[in-house]
Motif scaffolding. Structure first.
Motif, PDB file in Angstrom:
ATOM      1  N   UNK A 109       0.834  -1.204   0.000  1.00 34.75           N
ATOM      2  CA  UNK A 109       0.000   0.000   0.000  1.00 34.75           C
ATOM      3  C   UNK A 109       0.867   1.251   0.000  1.00 34.75           C
ATOM      4  N   UNK A 110       1.928   1.263   0.799  1.00 34.81           N
ATOM      5  CA  UNK A 110       2.825   2.430   0.814  1.00 34.81           C
ATOM      6  C   UNK A 110       3.533   2.606  -0.520  1.00 34.81           C
ATOM      7  N   UNK A 111       3.967   1.506  -1.129  1.00 33.96           N
ATOM      8  CA  UNK A 111       4.621   1.598  -2.439  1.00 33.96           C
ATOM      9  C   UNK A 111       3.665   2.141  -3.490  1.00 33.96           C
ATOM     10  N   UNK A 112       2.413   1.719  -3.445  1.00 32.40           N
ATOM     11  CA  UNK A 112       1.423   2.232  -4.389  1.00 32.40           C
ATOM     12  C   UNK A 112       1.255   3.735  -4.206  1.00 32.40           C
ATOM     13  N   UNK A 113       1.220   4.184  -2.972  1.00 32.33           N
ATOM     14  CA  UNK A 113       1.081   5.610  -2.699  1.00 32.33           C
ATOM     15  C   UNK A 113       2.300   6.375  -3.200  1.00 32.33           C
ATOM     16  N   UNK A 114       3.477   5.830  -2.975  1.00 31.23           N
ATOM     17  CA  UNK A 114       4.713   6.470  -3.430  1.00 31.23           C
ATOM     18  C   UNK A 114       4.730   6.572  -4.963  1.00 31.23           C
ATOM     19  N   UNK A 115       4.112   5.632  -5.655  1.00 35.35           N
ATOM     20  CA  UNK A 115       4.017   5.689  -7.109  1.00 35.35           C
ATOM     21  C   UNK A 115       2.943   6.669  -7.572  1.00 35.35           C
ATOM     22  N   UNK A 116       1.819   6.703  -6.885  1.00 38.06           N
ATOM     23  CA  UNK A 116       0.676   7.493  -7.343  1.00 38.06           C
ATOM     24  C   UNK A 116       0.841   8.993  -7.123  1.00 38.06           C
TER      25      UNK A 116
END
Length: 59
Positions: free
Chosen positions: A17-24
Motif C-alpha cells: 500500500x505504501x509503495x502504491x502511494x509512493x508511485x501514485x
C-alpha cells in the motif's frame, strides 16, 4: 492476538500500500503540471547524459 502466516501478510500488505502511494503521488503531480514535469525531466536527462557507461544501450 492475531497470528499471521510465515510471510506476515499484514505487514506485506502495508508495504505494498505504501509503495502504491509512493508511485501514485508523483504521477498525479506530473499529470497536473505537465510543462514543469517535462522541463524537470529534460534537466535531469541533460545532467546525467555524460554519465552513461560505455557499451550500455540507450533505452
Amino acid at each position: 492476538m492475531l497470528r499471521e502466516g510465515g510471510l506476515r501478510s499484514g505487514e506485506m500488505a502495508g508495504r505494498i500500500a505504501r509503495l502504491a502511494l509512493v508511485d501514485c503521488v508523483p504521477t498525479a503531480v506530473a499529470q497536473r503540471t505537465p510543462h514543469q514535469t517535462e522541463a524537470a525531466l529534460r534537466a535531469t536527462f541533460d545532467a546525467v547524459r555524460g554519465l552513461r557507461m560505455e557499451g550500455q544501450p540507450r533505452r
